[in-house]
Design an enzyme around this catalytic site. Structure first.
Site, mmCIF file in Angstrom:
data_model
loop_
_atom_site.group_PDB
_atom_site.id
_atom_site.type_symbol
_atom_site.label_atom_id
_atom_site.label_comp_id
_atom_site.label_asym_id
_atom_site.label_seq_id
_atom_site.Cartn_x
_atom_site.Cartn_y
_atom_site.Cartn_z
ATOM 1 N N HIS A 15 7.225 29.597 38.376
ATOM 2 C CA HIS A 15 8.550 29.135 37.964
ATOM 3 C C HIS A 15 8.599 28.966 36.451
ATOM 4 O O HIS A 15 7.821 28.178 35.892
ATOM 5 C CB HIS A 15 8.852 27.798 38.652
ATOM 6 C CG HIS A 15 10.202 27.249 38.346
ATOM 7 N ND1 HIS A 15 10.414 25.988 37.860
ATOM 8 C CD2 HIS A 15 11.444 27.817 38.452
ATOM 9 C CE1 HIS A 15 11.700 25.773 37.696
ATOM 10 N NE2 HIS A 15 12.353 26.872 38.038
ATOM 11 N N HIS A 57 15.811 28.175 29.207
ATOM 12 C CA HIS A 57 16.519 27.566 30.339
ATOM 13 C C HIS A 57 17.782 26.838 29.916
ATOM 14 O O HIS A 57 18.845 27.012 30.505
ATOM 15 C CB HIS A 57 15.583 26.596 31.063
ATOM 16 C CG HIS A 57 16.212 25.927 32.244
ATOM 17 N ND1 HIS A 57 16.999 24.794 32.139
ATOM 18 C CD2 HIS A 57 16.194 26.235 33.562
ATOM 19 C CE1 HIS A 57 17.426 24.435 33.338
ATOM 20 N NE2 HIS A 57 16.947 25.288 34.228
HETATM 21 O O1 G3P Z 1 15.265 30.643 40.052
HETATM 22 C C1 G3P Z 1 14.840 29.451 40.644
HETATM 23 C C2 G3P Z 1 15.056 28.288 39.721
HETATM 24 O O2 G3P Z 1 14.537 28.611 38.475
HETATM 25 C C3 G3P Z 1 16.503 27.895 39.588
HETATM 26 O O3 G3P Z 1 16.689 26.727 38.858
HETATM 27 O O4 G3P Z 1 17.278 25.450 36.861
HETATM 28 O O5 G3P Z 1 14.903 26.021 37.302
HETATM 29 O O6 G3P Z 1 16.501 27.776 36.595
HETATM 30 P P1 G3P Z 1 16.331 26.499 37.331
HETATM 31 MG MG MG Z 2 15.216 29.545 36.705
#
Ligand code: G3P
Ligand code: MG
Length: 247
Positions: A15, A57
């Site tokens: 992630h 992000h």
């Molecule tokens: O793509 C899965 C996850 O990354 C979605 O949430 O806010 O971590 O980008 P976020």
């Molecule tokens: Mg993400």
């Protein structure tokens, strides 16, 4: 509508790289994903003021860099001056915000496959989707597996599929909405990516029974990972894949 499908996925996807081990959405974090032995990595892509695509992000720079301000107000050259690693640990001082092109080169070097999450700044969903689509169409390295393109923003998914229709798509949601089948069908998505926190077994079963594939985020806890997989979630996004392995 032709619905592109990714190959079978491993049960853990890094992630934002592996955000528990290295500064999120940096090349160091993507390298760490490969070092940990993962085959797939997720990262977030936003468009700069001058139309370039970078990994970040938040729409604001404050949390993950030593800069201030908003990504869509800054040209790439200014973003490249910023440090995107020291906030996480001084070991990563000097790490820069990477472009999508730099990231694709690294994916080739490492043999990693990717989930590109389109994370548009507010008001730029369509343009960001178009820019990602143009990158996929014109610049995606031919030797790499086609990435999964995901977004919370349906305008972005629609735009990417207009420009680069052959790439598999996943709709990102928090709670699974009541109209999820209509949305997946309308957007030509093969996958639904949902928040693990809100997922219920009955929902997971319904998604699978409809022939769609289910991924969940962000799973850093062994019990939650086990429940997700038991319910048929194909892959979980994790900041700490090491915690979930060997179970
Ligand atoms: O793509 C899965 C996850 O990354 C979605 O949430 O806010 O971590 O980008 P976020
Ligand atoms: Mg993400």
């Amino acid at each position: 509508m032709n619905v592109p499908e990714p190959p079978p996925l491993p049960n853990i996807i890094g992630h934002r790289g592996v955000a528990g081990h290295a500064p999120e959405n940096t090349l160091a974090s993507i390298r760490e994903t490969a070092t940990m032995g993962l085959a797939w990595v997720e990262f977030d892509v936003m468009m700069t003021k001058d139309g370039e695509l970078v990994l970040i992000h938040d729409e604001t720079l404050d949390r993950t860099t030593d800069g201030r301000g908003r990504v869509p107000k800054m040209p790439l050259a200014a973003l490249k001056q910023l440090d995107a690693g020291a906030w996480f640990d001084t070991r990563f001082k000097g790490e820069r915000i990477p472009t999508l092109a730099e990231t694709a080169d690294l994916l080739v070097e490492l043999g990693l496959s990717a989930n590109i999450e389109i994370k548009p700044a507010r008001g730029y969903a369509r343009e960001t989707g178009q820019a990602v689509g143009a990158f996929l169409r014109d610049e995606w390295p031919p030797g790499l597996i086609a990435p999964i393109i995901s977004s919370f923003w349906t305008e972005a998914l629609g735009a990417v599929s207009e420009v680069a229709p052959g790439f598999p798509r996943g709709l990102l949601v928090g709670r699974i909405p009541s109209n999820w089948t209509e949305e997946l069908e309308r957007l030509g998505c093969a996958l639904l990516h949902c928040s693990q926190r809100h997922l219920r077994r009955s929902q997971a079963e319904a998604v699978l029974a409809s022939g769609y594939r289910l991924l969940s985020y962000t799973v850093n806890d062994v019990a939650k990972a086990r429940a997700s997989w038991d319910w048929g979630v194909e892959a979980v996004f994790s900041d700490y894949p090491d915690r979930l392995r060997n179970i």
